[in-house]
Enzyme design. Sequence first.
Site, PDB file in Angstrom:
ATOM      1  N   GLU A  65       0.829  -1.109  -0.065  1.00 34.61           N
ATOM      2  CA  GLU A  65      -0.284  -0.335   0.102  1.00 34.61           C
ATOM      3  C   GLU A  65       0.626   0.705   0.351  1.00 34.61           C
ATOM      4  OE1 GLU A  65      -3.352   0.699   0.109  1.00 34.61           O
ATOM      5  OE2 GLU A  65      -4.001  -1.198  -0.126  1.00 34.61           O
ATOM      6  N   SER A 321     -38.739 -28.834 -20.155  1.00 33.20           N
ATOM      7  CA  SER A 321     -40.012 -28.227 -20.394  1.00 33.20           C
ATOM      8  C   SER A 321     -41.079 -26.756 -19.701  1.00 33.20           C
ATOM      9  CB  SER A 321     -41.210 -29.333 -20.168  1.00 33.20           C
ATOM     10  OG  SER A 321     -41.049 -30.884 -21.186  1.00 33.20           O
TER      11      SER A 321
END
Length: 670
Positions: A65, A321
């Site tokens: 960082e 279906s």
Amino acid sequence: MKRRFALAAALVAILWAAWPVPPLPEVPLAPRVLDRHGATLAEWPGPGEVATLPARVETALLAAEDHRFRYHPGIDPIGIVRAARENLQEGKIVQGGSTITQQLVRTVRPRPAGLKGKLWEASEALRLELRLSKDEVLSAWANRVYFGHGAWGIDAAAQVYFDKETAHLSLAEAALLAALPRRPSALDPWIAPEAAMAARERVLDRIEALGTADSDELEIARAEPLTLRREAPYGHAPHFVRTLSLDAGDNPTSLDLDLQLEVEGIVRSTLDELDGRNVDHAAVLVVERRTGDPLAWVGSADWEADDGQVDGVLAARSPGSALKPFVYWLALEMQTITMASIVMDTPGSWGTTHGTWAPANYDASFYGPIRAREALACSRNLPAVRVLEQVGVANLHRRLEELGVTTLTERPDHYGLALSLGDGEVRLDELVEAYRRMAEGVVGDPAAAALVLDVLDDPDARARAFGVDSVLEPDFPLAAKTGTSAGWRDNWAVGVTPVHVIGVWVGNFDGSPMVDVSGITGAGPILRQVAEIVSEPGPMDFGHPSLVAGPICPETGLRRGDACPLGMKEQFLAGTAPTETCSHDERSAPLLISPEDGTTWCLDPARSPEQQAIPLRALAAREAEVSWLVDGVEVAQGEAARWVPTSGAHRVTLRVDGVEVGRSAIHVGP
Ligand SMILES: [Zn+2]
């Protein structure tokens, strides 16, 4: 003058430095997920308060960082210059250049937009560093930053990802965690382990370049395999909870914990009953019909099992279906059929890009001419294909997209008419949403949708295929549709009640076929049991004020005439009821219904001719003697019969009481 100015400047500087910095906010609360009644669904480990970071963790966090953290006053001029240069070179923002102190300032108050905001943030960072030691700034940031997966702070992250305390993290583990705050979702080590490992490697490279760890330690870290805590839930409904984007503290949701637990129990007991039929997985989603808010979400029966973390609610599978109701819905809307229309459940074949396609029914038989209501309720394949042929595949494809289905990404002609039989894949959550939108009439005609639901809740129409005592006939309104994909791989049941929509999938995550499990034995019983729990007293049917009921002859689908032996009521969209009256009993006008004159019947070589018998259907007066001749030879008797076909051209003759009354020339091809 100069001195006055200097004095004023000094005063401003003193004021600036002495002006109170807003206090740091409390360490975020551990996230908690609540159900609709406020009960706790899941709760994460708390962030804790790590006062002093272990050296390895500090090394990793600073490398990832802000590696000049120990040397800058809160803002990093070198970092800003480098970021600006890289941004110029890349032509876009590649480096934020903000320090850990600046990030901490942002957790106190979000940065206002623009240059003014940046200057404010820099000023606050400088002032914060005048008050706090470097260690205090670093641990304050590490205890508040978000690491993904509900982990706020390094302590929670160590527990969530590695089931450890911060003090026991290895350098490799610390390096992986250090990479997460920037991109917690993209680097999620459970979902994207390779991306997470690559990020870990970059942090270790950075540590090496900075010389903040010795080479032996780095060598060990690089060789360390990724050993994550087994991703276990912190409570109930883990698949659902995983879909949430969490905030610190309480996260209210729509789920109903009591219902969730009951549905989980139903899923487990049903899978137990199907033991021995190669069925390992099932998923259930229950949503509120009006809003679509989930009330119960079971992604798999057993999260702890090897593949239990797969979410069956989100997996795309072949729907069988289950898409047919949308075909009929569109056809009603386009007025290509009514539910009284006679549709042909007879063999047929269609040319496709892959060759000739000759679908069969799941029971390998054909009913012959039937009403659309029966064809949908009994889930007959050939009528669905023929109805879709009239509606158009592109229209169905567009409608499914409007209903929220995102997985049919190919062009409509890729699926072709087979889309009516579930060729293509859908997700359970999207299938449920599609039924919900149909039921609510969100897209398309609500009256036609109500008529489709009425058919799906019609035990008489269903009886021929599923018997009269089907699991899908409770004593409350339940419009239900089942589906089974090719090769018994997927088994579906979707149910709509006046208040809920319920979707069930049963199958195997690896796609292996089940043994003798249909919608009626697999997903159906789960749907039935869940529907029983959620169903509430209310109207007993799915009517719509603009539907019109009219008497029909069930055999011809025409308006019932005086002589029709049977009569029934059918519902019609306004203006679509049949105007022609059935002339059932006029002996002078018996009707040859099937086979129609001039039709070609294509035989599927993969099936026996017996399975492809051609239906012979006639309407004649009661008591009349009906016989059938093919090429002059009597082959059958009665109004409804069958003939096992042979290839070639044939002449089918209908005789009533010894008199020839109808004739069809047909061709049977290979
Ligand atoms: Zn009739």
